[in-house]
Design an enzyme around this catalytic site. Structure first.
Site, PDB file in Angstrom:
ATOM      1  N   VAL A  60       0.804  -1.222   0.000  1.00  0.00           N
ATOM      2  CA  VAL A  60       0.000   0.000   0.000  1.00  0.00           C
ATOM      3  C   VAL A  60       0.842   1.280   0.000  1.00  0.00           C
ATOM      4  CG1 VAL A  60      -0.216   0.291   2.517  1.00  0.00           C
ATOM      5  CG2 VAL A  60      -2.117   0.968   1.004  1.00  0.00           C
ATOM      6  N   TYR A  61       2.119   1.200   0.336  1.00  0.00           N
ATOM      7  CA  TYR A  61       2.945   2.401   0.364  1.00  0.00           C
ATOM      8  C   TYR A  61       3.041   2.984  -1.050  1.00  0.00           C
ATOM      9  CZ  TYR A  61       4.582   0.810   4.994  1.00  0.00           C
ATOM     10  OH  TYR A  61       4.664   0.387   6.304  1.00  0.00           O
ATOM     11  N   SER A  62       2.469   4.162  -1.209  1.00  0.00           N
ATOM     12  CA  SER A  62       2.409   4.833  -2.517  1.00  0.00           C
ATOM     13  C   SER A  62       1.849   3.906  -3.595  1.00  0.00           C
ATOM     14  CB  SER A  62       3.788   5.373  -2.922  1.00  0.00           C
ATOM     15  OG  SER A  62       4.187   6.402  -2.038  1.00  0.00           O
ATOM     16  N   THR A  63       0.869   3.079  -3.170  1.00  0.00           N
ATOM     17  CA  THR A  63       0.153   2.169  -4.076  1.00  0.00           C
ATOM     18  C   THR A  63       1.110   1.336  -4.930  1.00  0.00           C
ATOM     19  OG1 THR A  63      -1.455   3.996  -4.240  1.00  0.00           O
ATOM     20  CG2 THR A  63      -1.919   2.024  -5.523  1.00  0.00           C
TER      21      THR A  63
END
Length: 350
Positions: A60-63
């Site tokens: 999920v970090y920066s998608t």
């Protein structure tokens, strides 16, 4: 660099882990940082040179961009480092694009492998609780990934003690891949983990990876009573983690960190990290930074030794109150407490 066993497993990890939430900086994560590939490579080089052998990221970090950048930076040297990532958060708008269903876990793992450019994930962690998916389904999916060789170890993050204990019980009963670690928030700013999560780790032999050990920068020394915080600081943004319930108490802790740091000739951040690293059950602290200078300062904390008196002063300034049933046990169960119980109650028995 010191290396510690990750819980009851045979895997040894450095006491400092590199965090990559700043990699990419798209969407909501722009409030945390926007590290590009060039700077990411510089920071990874610094960590490897310092002896760090674990890098933590999440889909999920920066998608997904954080994983992609990490994959680019590790190309040709993947075997020098352990990689941890996570699954659970929303990665799309579809009804099955989040959660801990078998579908989302397996598809999420395959997507992370592609972005990371690797054939396996060393530590795969469920990022958050999913109360609508049976734990048996989640744990069977993780066991499948371990059996397939795509994942080597599994852990959880942000679980309550009862949720984690239930998961451990089911995994043991069904002879599924064991959970070896929990990734939790724990710092001098907020010691709630000491009520149950730390004792659970001691009792069950779990590794503890600590995220945000500097409380999102609150313990760095930049935030002081009657001082204006630096422009662009995360705590002036909409990020909102961690919450602060006692601002005066926080400033008291920061002033003590600065004073102890001055005695050692180091930053307040290094003192805060050294304190957390010395707590029961803690395996490794996840440190990330917007700049190489911040990262270098954080890495130096691995060499800082605090005296017993310094630890006692920090303990006293940040001690959580005994909530029920712990105050009752401190009064009436003190003759039959376990080592796990004593991680919280020990200081209250004198």
């Amino acid at each position: 660099m010191e290396y510690r066993a990750l819980g009851g497993s045979g895997l040894r990890v450095s006491v400092l882990t590199m965090g990559t939430m700043t990699f990419g900086g798209s969407g909501a994560f722009a409030d945390v940082g926007s590290t590009d590939v060039e700077e990411a490579e510089r920071q990874v080089d610094m960590c490897l040179d310092a002896g760090v052998n674990l890098i933590d990221t999440a889909d999920v970090y920066s998608t997904g961009l954080s994983e992609e950048i990490l994959g680019q930076v590790l190309r040709g040297r993947r075997d020098r480092v352990l990689v941890a990532t996570k699954v659970r958060m929303g990665m799309g708008r579809g009804p099955n694009d989040s959660g801990l269903s078998r579908h989302h876990i397996i598809s999420g793992c395959e997507a992370s492998l592609r972005r990371l450019g690797t054939d396996h994930i060393d530590l795969y962690q469920v990022h958050e609780w999913d109360g609508q998916t049976p734990l048996e389904e989640t744990l069977h999916a993780l066991d499948h990934l371990v059996g397939s060789g795509k994942v080597r170890y599994v852990g959880v993050s942000n679980y309550t003690a009862w949720q984690l204990m239930k998961a451990l019980g089911i995994a043991g009963r069904l002879d599924l891949a064991p959970l070896v670690s929990q990734q939790i928030y724990y710092s001098l700013q907020a010691r709630e983990a000491e009520y149950e999560l730390i004792p659970l780790a001691v009792d069950q032999g779990l590794g503890v990876l600590v995220w945000s050990p500097l409380a999102g920068g609150l313990l760095s020394g930049k935030y002081r009573r009657n001082h204006q915080a630096p422009v662009g600081s995360r705590q002036l943004s909409d990020w909102g983690e961690p919450p602060v319930y006692d601002q005066d108490g926080l400033y008291d802790i920061v002033e003590l960190l600065i004073a102890i740091g001055a005695e050692h000739g180091v930053s307040a951040a290094q003192v805060a990290l050294a304190w957390t690293l010395g707590r029961p059950a803690v395996t490794s602290l996840i440190v990330g930074a917007r700049t190489a200078e911040q990262l270098a300062d954080n890495l130096a904390a691995a060499d800082l030794e605090l005296s017993g008196d310094e630890r006692a002063r920090l303990d006293k300034a940040s001690a959580p109150p005994l909530i029920y049933p712990f105050w009752h046990q401190a009064k009436t169960a003190r003759d039959r407490l376990s080592p796990a119980d004593l991680t919280l109650l020990g200081p209250h028995l004198a």
